[in-house]
Write a protein that holds these residues in place. Structure first.
Motif, PDB file in Angstrom:
ATOM      1  N   LEU A  60       1.063  -1.088  -0.029  1.00 38.44           N
ATOM      2  CA  LEU A  60       0.078   0.169  -0.091  1.00 38.44           C
ATOM      3  C   LEU A  60       0.848   1.180  -0.139  1.00 38.44           C
ATOM      4  N   THR A  61       2.072   1.320   0.938  1.00 37.90           N
ATOM      5  CA  THR A  61       2.840   2.332   0.932  1.00 37.90           C
ATOM      6  C   THR A  61       3.498   2.764  -0.689  1.00 37.90           C
ATOM      7  N   ARG A  62       3.956   1.592  -1.228  1.00 37.57           N
ATOM      8  CA  ARG A  62       4.322   1.830  -2.597  1.00 37.57           C
ATOM      9  C   ARG A  62       3.324   2.153  -3.534  1.00 37.57           C
ATOM     10  N   LEU A  63       2.114   1.669  -3.478  1.00 39.02           N
ATOM     11  CA  LEU A  63       1.190   2.354  -4.396  1.00 39.02           C
ATOM     12  C   LEU A  63       0.996   3.569  -4.294  1.00 39.02           C
ATOM     13  N   LEU A  64       0.715   4.024  -3.082  1.00 41.23           N
ATOM     14  CA  LEU A  64       0.454   5.587  -2.803  1.00 41.23           C
ATOM     15  C   LEU A  64       1.493   6.288  -3.156  1.00 41.23           C
ATOM     16  N   ASP A  65       2.747   5.831  -3.007  1.00 37.97           N
ATOM     17  CA  ASP A  65       3.964   6.690  -3.457  1.00 37.97           C
ATOM     18  C   ASP A  65       3.892   7.127  -4.995  1.00 37.97           C
ATOM     19  N   VAL A  66       3.096   6.166  -5.597  1.00 44.60           N
ATOM     20  CA  VAL A  66       3.062   6.382  -7.093  1.00 44.60           C
ATOM     21  C   VAL A  66       1.695   7.369  -7.497  1.00 44.60           C
ATOM     22  N   LEU A  67       0.671   7.192  -6.499  1.00 48.74           N
ATOM     23  CA  LEU A  67      -0.492   8.082  -6.675  1.00 48.74           C
ATOM     24  C   LEU A  67      -0.318   9.649  -6.243  1.00 48.74           C
ATOM     25  N   GLN A 211       5.478  -1.371 -11.973  1.00 47.39           N
ATOM     26  CA  GLN A 211       4.736  -2.853 -11.759  1.00 47.39           C
ATOM     27  C   GLN A 211       4.883  -3.102 -10.547  1.00 47.39           C
ATOM     28  N   LEU A 212       3.661  -3.549  -9.851  1.00 46.70           N
ATOM     29  CA  LEU A 212       3.743  -3.935  -8.377  1.00 46.70           C
ATOM     30  C   LEU A 212       3.107  -5.355  -8.609  1.00 46.70           C
ATOM     31  N   ALA A 213       4.066  -6.308  -8.494  1.00 47.07           N
ATOM     32  CA  ALA A 213       3.397  -7.581  -8.464  1.00 47.07           C
ATOM     33  C   ALA A 213       3.273  -8.244  -6.933  1.00 47.07           C
ATOM     34  N   LEU A 214       1.918  -8.838  -6.759  1.00 44.12           N
ATOM     35  CA  LEU A 214       1.791  -9.270  -5.567  1.00 44.12           C
ATOM     36  C   LEU A 214       1.870 -10.324  -5.303  1.00 44.12           C
ATOM     37  N   GLU A 215       2.395 -11.073  -3.939  1.00 44.98           N
ATOM     38  CA  GLU A 215       2.815 -12.496  -3.594  1.00 44.98           C
ATOM     39  C   GLU A 215       1.856 -12.723  -2.683  1.00 44.98           C
ATOM     40  N   ALA A 216       1.851 -14.156  -2.212  1.00 45.17           N
ATOM     41  CA  ALA A 216       0.744 -14.483  -1.057  1.00 45.17           C
ATOM     42  C   ALA A 216       1.158 -13.516   0.036  1.00 45.17           C
ATOM     43  N   LEU A 217       0.207 -13.546   0.997  1.00 47.15           N
ATOM     44  CA  LEU A 217       0.302 -12.903   2.400  1.00 47.15           C
ATOM     45  C   LEU A 217       1.305 -13.562   3.250  1.00 47.15           C
ATOM     46  N   SER A 218       2.057 -12.716   4.131  1.00 48.68           N
ATOM     47  CA  SER A 218       2.599 -13.552   5.068  1.00 48.68           C
ATOM     48  C   SER A 218       1.842 -14.397   6.012  1.00 48.68           C
ATOM     49  N   PRO A 219       2.307 -15.447   6.703  1.00 44.85           N
ATOM     50  CA  PRO A 219       1.496 -16.440   7.428  1.00 44.85           C
ATOM     51  C   PRO A 219       0.784 -15.526   8.687  1.00 44.85           C
ATOM     52  N   ASP A 220       1.419 -14.683   9.275  1.00 47.03           N
ATOM     53  CA  ASP A 220       0.788 -13.713  10.236  1.00 47.03           C
ATOM     54  C   ASP A 220      -0.280 -13.000   9.545  1.00 47.03           C
ATOM     55  N   ASN A 221      -0.269 -12.388   8.493  1.00 49.56           N
ATOM     56  CA  ASN A 221      -1.259 -11.516   7.934  1.00 49.56           C
ATOM     57  C   ASN A 221      -2.342 -12.415   7.426  1.00 49.56           C
ATOM     58  N   ALA A 222      -2.133 -13.737   6.889  1.00 53.89           N
ATOM     59  CA  ALA A 222      -2.989 -14.488   6.608  1.00 53.89           C
ATOM     60  C   ALA A 222      -4.056 -14.839   7.869  1.00 53.89           C
ATOM     61  N   VAL A 223      -3.313 -15.081   8.927  1.00 50.82           N
ATOM     62  CA  VAL A 223      -4.261 -15.464  10.253  1.00 50.82           C
ATOM     63  C   VAL A 223      -5.152 -14.274  10.266  1.00 50.82           C
ATOM     64  N   SER A 224      -4.294 -12.893  10.350  1.00 46.14           N
ATOM     65  CA  SER A 224      -5.305 -11.863  10.712  1.00 46.14           C
ATOM     66  C   SER A 224      -6.196 -11.794   9.790  1.00 46.14           C
ATOM     67  N   LEU A 225      -6.147 -12.025   8.428  1.00 47.80           N
ATOM     68  CA  LEU A 225      -7.368 -11.670   7.592  1.00 47.80           C
ATOM     69  C   LEU A 225      -8.667 -12.745   7.908  1.00 47.80           C
TER      70      LEU A 225
END
Length: 714
Positions: A60-67, A211-225
């Protein structure tokens, strides 16, 4: 960061572009701010922000930097276009919408926002010509004013955006779900004041986009989701805290893929009184996790909660060659594979394989792994894509046979290179120089890079693969011992033992049993090692292999010593030593002398142990076996120290350290430096002892262990 629960957002007008008329509001693919007059107003066409958005802070930080507007930036030359790309279900739309809502909240786009779902992966994607018509309506152009010619429509569209830029009214254009650059390139604004945000499953490399290529979430963030999704439905749902382990297992089964996690959360919301562990059990027993991840209803953006259809579309867009390569990669021993191995599986040249692998990266069906210097490219496939593709292969007899041939080719490839690497590790003075690898370092680098795959492939012991799997198991045994991967050695040895027995190949079975016993010994499981080593000795005797029988006796002596059967151990080492002396095998005789010294030392016969170690050193020096020479010097130093001959011990240890450092054997180096520190302390040389101890700590850290090991190598 993903939306985790359906959440009714505000109503938006929709226009269906596929009919011949435009009569809003109706449900369709394009979302606009409805306007009946040509007067320009601030546009607000974004769908609702994703509910329960969590994770993706860095992205999100990287994307906002572009916008970020040009006058607020700290870096020059802002990117006008940003493409958020990734595997289907990776949460591209959720991230883009969250970023867009954040940007609007910061008042970066006073000219408004435009959002279009281009439906790039539907049966009838929205074309650029259809999209520009809708965008003009959103920009205040009514039916009467709309030019009939497409060229004129694009000119008017860019003119409207230019006017907004001149009025210091930048606009954000969010083009969701694009499948080709042709869908979006005609819609790009002419001014760098505006920003364009694109989401796609393709990389869209032809566009001048960040280009902003998304990978899978980290284990902690996946649990949080998952936890956040359940709390959105019921703030008192305490299952995530009560079943923390089950939530983590569930996230892993979903491959930490946002859509998979969202579906799992929906299934749990439908079962508020059932434990999370029940869903974990269902997914673990499913033939294909991808097809098991399906729930009724739709998410807050009216998308189906089913994962398999997403993969169906991505796979269906592949050409025949690309699909074949993906099937091969999915059947590899692990989720990561090298270009050469993938080429072997597919029966292609490395150059052709590389082109196809690049195509799969472009489609985000695999990812390229950052390679270390001097290694070939490596590629990783997501667990769910792997399972999905492997199921497609298994369900089709023709594809299943194709897959079996691919695995046979890979086993042949691995066996050939593993044998060459093994020859480098065992290379002795006077032997022919091994080919394929430039030296021991190159062989070790290849073995290290391929270890996980080699170990897994060596356990492909079905009848069709058994001969090649046994051959591979025999080739990696020395490497696994050298790098101290004892658990891997045990797993490979047990699988290969059963396979060799079924093949009625007593020599291979005997050799595998001997290797298995050695791995068990080094894993401190000497009591378990006695049975396979006894079996090895008997098999070697039955086929008249006297050298093999001596090797089994030698290892059996080590096991007997560690189970406090010292005299029997000494007898076995003497038998082995005499056998090798008779056959004229100095290399193995030197090893037997070394092991005999270990048992004599354990029996308290220190002077005899010193003589045995000294004799071993003489033989190793004569045969050029530097590795075993280092082992025997270390053991000689230990026995000399025990006999009160500290200065002689120090000299032996110094020589051992030099040899062990030559071979990048940091575990053994740390052990010898520890022994040296003890001898220096005995010799009343505290400064030298402290220095040796510090070097031992450093060497042991490089080996991934602690500097607390003293004595002899196994």
């Amino acid at each position: 960061m993903e939306e985790t629960a359906p959440n009714g957002g505000e109503h938006h007008d929709h226009i269906d572009l596929r009919g011949s008329e435009f009569r809003g509001p109706v449900t369709g693919k394009v979302v606009i701010n409805h306007c009946h007059c040509p007067v320009l107003t601030a546009l607000s066409a974004l769908p609702a922000a994703p509910a329960g958005f969590t994770g993706r802070r860095t992205e999100l930080t990287r994307l906002l930097d572009v916008l970020c507007p040009a006058d607020s930036r700290t870096t020059p030359n802002p990117a006008v276009i940003c493409a958020v790309t990734g595997l289907g279900g990776m949460g591209k739309t959720a991230l883009a919408l969250d970023a867009a809502h954040t940007a609007c909240a910061r008042k970066w786009f006073p000219g408004g926002t435009l959002f279009i779902d281009l439906g790039g992966y539907d049966d009838t994607p929205v074309t650029a010509d259809q999209a520009v018509t809708s965008l003009l309506h959103a920009l205040g152009v009514g039916h009467v004013q709309l030019p009939s010619d497409d060229v004129d429509q694009y000119a008017l569209y860019r003119s409207r955006l230019a006017n907004l830029a001149d009025q210091d009214q930048p606009v954000l254009l969010l083009l969701d779900n694009a499948s080709t650059s042709e869908q979006v390139s005609p819609l790009l604004p002419g001014s760098d004041r505006h920003r364009v945000l694109i989401t796609s499953r393709e990389r869209l490399d032809s566009l001048p986009a960040r280009q902003l290529a998304l990978e899978a979430l980290s284990p902690d963030n996946a649990v949080s989701l998952i936890a956040t999704a359940l709390r959105l439905r019921d703030p008192d749902d305490d299952r995530p805290s009560r079943e923390a382990g089950a939530v983590r297992d569930l996230a892993q089964l979903c491959g930490h893929l946002p859509l998979g996690l969202q579906i799992a959360a929906a299934l749990l919301r439908r079962r508020p009184n059932r434990p999370i562990a029940s869903l974990v059990d269902e997914l673990r027993t499913a033939t294909d996790t991808t097809r098991a991840l399906v729930s009724e209803g739709v998410d807050q953006y009216s998308r189906s909660l089913a994962l398999a259809p997403v993969f169906d579309v991505s796979f269906g867009r592949l050409g025949a060659d690309q699909a074949g390569m993906l099937r091969a990669v999915a059947l590899a021993p692990s989720t990561e594979i090298s270009t050469d191995a993938a080429a072997a599986m597919a029966g292609l040249s490395p150059a052709m394989a590389l082109r196809l692998l690049d195509d799969l990266v472009h489609a985000h069906l695999i990812t390229e792994v950052e390679a270390s210097t001097g290694t070939t490219e490596r590629w990783r496939i997501h667990d769910l894509v792997r399972g999905y593709t492997a199921t497609l292969t298994a369900d089709d007899p023709a594809l299943a046979e194709e897959g079996a041939l691919a695995r046979e080719r890979l086993l042949s490839h691995y066996s050939r290179l593993a044998e060459a690497a093994d020859r480098q590790l065992r290379f002795l003075q006077g032997d022919p120089v091994p080919e394929v690898f430039a030296g021991r370092a190159a062989a070790l680098a290849w073995l290290d890079a391929e270890r996980v795959n080699l170990v897994a492939a060596a356990q492909w012991t079905d009848d069709r693969y058994a001969p090649a799997a046994v051959r591979l198991a025999l080739s990696v045994a020395e490497f696994l011992r050298w790098r101290r991967f004892f658990d891997d050695g045990i797993a490979v040895g047990r699988a290969a033992r059963d396979a060799a027995h079924r093949l009625e190949d007593p020599h291979s079975e005997a050799t595998v049993c001997n290797n298995l016993g050695g791995a068990l010994l080094r894993a401190e499981r000497a009591d378990e090692a006695i049975e396979p080593l006894t079996r090895a000795a008997g098999l070697f005797d039955s086929i008249g292999d006297r050298t093999g029988e001596g090797m089994a006796w030698n290892n059996l002596g080590l096991a007997l010593r560690r189970t406090d059967q010292v005299e029997e151990a000494i007898n076995n080492h003497v038998r082995a030593r005499d056998r090798f002396h008779t056959t004229g095998d100095l290399h193995l005789e030197g090893r037997a002398w070394h092991n005999l010294g270990l048992s004599l030392d354990t029996a308290g016969r220190t002077d005899q142990a010193i003589d045995a170690f000294a004799r071993a050193c003489e033989i190793h020096r004569a045969t050029g076996d530097r590795v075993l020479h280092g082992d025997s010097l270390n053991s000689l130093g230990w026995a000399l120290h025990a006999a009160g001959r500290a200065e002689e011990a120090i000299a032996a240890y110094h020589d051992a350290v030099k040899i062990r450092q030559e071979y990048d054997n940091w575990y053994a180096t740390g052990q010898t430096l520890n022994n040296l520190a003890l001898a220096l302390k005995t010799a009343n040389r505290p400064d030298d002892a402290a220095k040796a101890r510090a070097e031992a700590v450093n060497a042991s850290a490089r080996a991934g262990t602690t500097a607390e090991v003293y004595g002899h190598l196994h």
